[in-house]
Design a protein around this motif. Structure first.
Motif, short mmCIF file in Angstrom:
data_model
loop_
_atom_site.label_atom_id
_atom_site.label_comp_id
_atom_site.label_asym_id
_atom_site.label_seq_id
_atom_site.Cartn_x
_atom_site.Cartn_y
_atom_site.Cartn_z
N VAL A 1 0.87 -1.18 0.00
CA VAL A 1 0.00 0.00 0.00
C VAL A 1 0.90 1.22 0.00
N ALA B 1 2.80 3.31 -3.40
CA ALA B 1 3.83 2.96 -4.39
C ALA B 1 4.88 4.06 -4.50
N GLY B 2 5.25 4.64 -3.34
CA GLY B 2 6.25 5.72 -3.35
C GLY B 2 7.65 5.16 -3.23
N GLY C 1 7.85 2.03 -0.89
CA GLY C 1 6.99 0.97 -1.43
C GLY C 1 7.66 0.28 -2.62
N PRO D 1 -3.90 5.48 -4.67
CA PRO D 1 -4.86 6.25 -5.46
C PRO D 1 -4.21 7.19 -6.48
N CYS E 1 2.99 1.36 3.30
CA CYS E 1 4.05 2.32 2.94
C CYS E 1 3.48 3.69 2.60
N THR F 1 3.53 8.83 6.87
CA THR F 1 3.54 8.41 8.28
C THR F 1 2.22 8.68 9.01
N PRO G 1 8.31 5.61 10.93
CA PRO G 1 7.88 5.29 12.28
C PRO G 1 6.44 4.76 12.27
#
Ligand SMILES: NC(=O)c1ccc[n+]([C@@H]2O[C@H](COP(=O)([O-])OP(=O)(O)OC[C@H]3O[C@@H](n4cnc5c(N)ncnc54)[C@H](O)[C@@H]3O)[C@@H](O)[C@H]2O)c1
Length: 345
Positions: free
Chosen positions: A9, A11-12, A15, A36, A70, A73, A95
């Motif tokens: 979760v 896709a940065g 991720g 999204p 992912c 935060t 974190p």
């Protein structure tokens, strides 16, 4: 060996690194992605997995046995709760949350439901940390007296073009020192109290850019940590370990841990001692702590698979992630108030 099916979760940056790690991990495969953002379509197509726009839809698809969370935060608590409510094992990136209460709620919910919750402090999976922990646990350094962690590097000017990175909560204490203090806890023990000073004197942004921390461990050892993202220097985990190939690597050390029988510096894994007699007049000898090779992100994915498949206990549980964020919160509160902050047992 049954292959455990994972969904990611978010896709940065991290991720996408997990996607690569899962592809290399034994007993694990990537089967879904949720994000999204329209740019995630290209990532899903490159990875050849179906894309969902929400975590909930991905879970309902039945394609996953476990989730790597992912997202940014501040979304960890809510996303983690959705996984726990669905009985889905989840590894929450570090974190665990920026808000201690949200993190505590999540950990308590997971423990009550008996659903595995892991925190992505992947550095604990690094073989060099496993080797250092083995040295300390078998008493090679004697009684630990003091430990020091350094994180000095330069984040380039354009890093701060993104407005949230200039605001409180986005600084090196939460982003970077969280890793170092998690390792100090893992290697030396629980921290009882902290006293911190921070500064923004160079860039003048609301967020801190430098922070020095003194702390005492419950076992009587003392600790110091020194973090800054506005110093050109080689002494940080990133620039000494070679763990992430994006950073140029040096042969320097960023941690020193010392005891009554010897001292170790990391990441070199050099163990220093006086073999004949403990004395400043005696020559010091040095040996290298033995360690295996291995990419911590791959090793972490393999452990997550074993947690789901074989019921193995997580190396870094949600509660461990919570204790580390409680410590980071104490550092930030001490820097803000100027007072020593005590952590609850
Ligand atoms: N372990 C490490 O060393 C490490 C390294 C980098 C980042 N992190 C942590 O990972 C987290 C993400 O950081 P990043 O740098 O990858 O951020 P990023 O901004 O690069 O990626 C976040 C992704 O989450 C997606 N997203 C936002 N809302 C979502 C939602 N509701 N559902 C699904 N996806 C959603 C965004 O579209 C984006 O693609 C942070 O908590 C960060 O601290 C850990």
């Amino acid at each position: 060996m049954r292959s455990v099916r994972f969904g990611i979760v978010g896709a940065g940056l991290i991720g996408r690194r997990h996607a690569k790690a899962i592809a290399q991990a034994e007993g694990a495969e990537l089967t879904a992605l949720a994000d999204p953002d329209p740019r995630a379509a290209g990532v899903a197509s490159d990875l050849d997995v179906p894309l969902f726009s929400t975590l909930e839809e991905m879970i309902q698809s039945g394609l996953c046995d476990g989730v790597f969370l992912c997202t940014p935060t501040a979304m960890h608590g809510d996303g983690g709760m959705a996984c726990i409510a669905a009985g889905m094992p989840v590894l929450v990136e570090k974190p665990i949350d920026s808000d201690v209460l949200a993190a505590r709620r999540l950990v308590e919910a997971a423990e009550a439901a008996g659903v595995p919750l892991l925190t992505g402090h992947h550095r604990r999976h690094n073989p060099l940390i496993a080797a250092a922990k083995a040295e300390i646990d078998r008493g090679a350094l004697g009684r630990i007296v003091s430990a020091h962690a350094m994180f000095w590097l330069m984040k380039p000017d354009d890093y701060f073009d993104v407005p949230w990175r200039r605001q409180k909560g986005a600084g090196p204490v939460l982003t970077n020192l969280a890793h170092d203090l998690d390792l100090m806890r893992y290697l030396v023990g629980e921290v009882a109290s902290v006293y911190a000073l921070s500064s923004n004197a160079v860039r003048g942004n609301p967020v801190e850019e430098s922070c020095v921390v003194t702390f005492d461990f419950s076992n009587g050892a003392l600790g110091t940590a020194n973090v800054s993202d506005t110093i050109v220097a080689p002494w940080s985990w990133e620039i000494t370990t070679g763990e992430n190939p994006a950073y140029p690597v040096t042969q320097e050390s960023c941690y020193q841990i010392g005891g009554t029988e010897g001292a170790i510096d990391l990441p070199s894994g050099r163990v220093w001692s006086n073999p004949a007699m403990r004395s400043w007049w005696e020559p010091l000898t040095v040996r290298h702590s033995p360690r295996a090779a291995g990419d911590p992100l791959v090793l972490q994915a393999e452990q997550f698979a074993r947690v789901i498949r074989d019921g193995e206990a997580p190396l870094v549980s949600g509660r461990e992630g919570l204790r580390t964020i409680e410590l980071i919160d104490a550092v930030l509160r001490s820097a803000e108030s100027g007072a020593r902050v005590y952590l609850e047992e």
